[in-house]
Design a protein around this motif. Structure first.
Motif, PDB file in Angstrom:
ATOM      1  N   ARG A  52      57.234  37.894  76.443  1.00 53.16           N
ATOM      2  CA  ARG A  52      56.997  38.817  75.321  1.00 53.16           C
ATOM      3  C   ARG A  52      57.979  39.983  75.338  1.00 53.16           C
ATOM      4  NH1 ARG A  52      51.736  37.205  76.139  1.00 53.16           N
ATOM      5  NH2 ARG A  52      51.231  38.841  77.634  1.00 53.16           N
ATOM      6  N   LYS A  53      58.248  40.488  76.537  1.00 53.26           N
ATOM      7  CA  LYS A  53      59.157  41.632  76.650  1.00 53.26           C
ATOM      8  C   LYS A  53      60.560  41.249  76.205  1.00 53.26           C
ATOM      9  CE  LYS A  53      60.001  45.889  77.899  1.00 53.26           C
ATOM     10  NZ  LYS A  53      59.370  47.043  77.299  1.00 53.26           N
ATOM     11  N   SER A  88      60.743  40.992  72.581  1.00 50.29           N
ATOM     12  CA  SER A  88      60.619  42.274  71.872  1.00 50.29           C
ATOM     13  C   SER A  88      62.001  42.879  71.598  1.00 50.29           C
ATOM     14  CB  SER A  88      59.751  43.264  72.663  1.00 50.29           C
ATOM     15  OG  SER A  88      60.445  43.790  73.783  1.00 50.29           O
TER      16      SER A  88
END
Length: 190
Positions: free
Chosen positions: A6-7, A10
């Motif tokens: 997810r990071k 992002s």
């Protein structure tokens, strides 16, 4: 690994194939509270993702500890100067809580950048973000009062006040623990 995925996403959109390729190089390591991740004299060959926990990035001299940054859950970190310039670190990175860290070797970072433009873009943007944070902190130390720096930290990162001892927060703000205590009392009365 889901937090790391997810990071990365992002920062930029990355295909499943490219992300799978890049993630294969990360190795999970657990650090206990008080354990060093980086020490002075060490060559820094890893980029780190702090999945869970809190670490303190600092230097130490005859006057004591000088905290430069705190890294918490879902944050990338390293000793950037040592990592980029391939020189021994002059700093410490120490776990202030039990931590789960995903580590990737510099040579594997380069492999992933060569494999995928999107992974390279992620790396560039994350490095820019780290540089901006360093610049902002330096600027805050020059332009904001002690109380303004305290209020800014309280507004942006209130969790630190529950996670860390007062002397480390005081050092990060560039003040003494007594000075921090006085500011806290003053601000609480308002």
């Amino acid at each position: 690994m889901d937090n790391l995925k997810r990071k990365i996403r992002s920062y930029t959109s990355v295909s499943d194939q490219d992300l799978t390729y890049g993630l294969q190089f990360y190795k999970e390591k657990h650090f206990k509270k008080g354990e060093f991740i980086i020490k002075p004299g060490q060559f820094v060959n890893h980029f780190y993702f702090l999945e869970k926990g809190c670490v303190c990035y600092y230097t130490e001299d005859d006057l004591g500890i000088h905290v430069m940054e705190f890294f918490t859950d879902n944050t990338f970190f390293t000793d950037l100067y040592s990592y980029i310039e391939n020189v021994p670190s002059e700093n410490y990175v120490k776990a202030t809580e039990n931590c789960i860290v995903q580590m990737i070797l510099k040579e594997d970072v380069i492999k992933s950048y060569n494999f995928s433009h999107d992974l390279e873009r992620f790396g560039r943007i994350s490095m820019q973000e780290a540089f901006v944070k360093i610049f902002q902190k330096t600027n805050d130390l020059k332009t904001l009062t002690n109380q303004e720096r305290y209020i800014k930290l309280l507004d942006k990162r209130p969790d630190l006040f529950q996670r860390l001892p007062q002397y480390l927060i005081a050092s990060y703000l560039g003040i003494t623990p007594v000075g921090l205590s006085k500011i806290r009392k003053r601000v609480a009365r308002k």
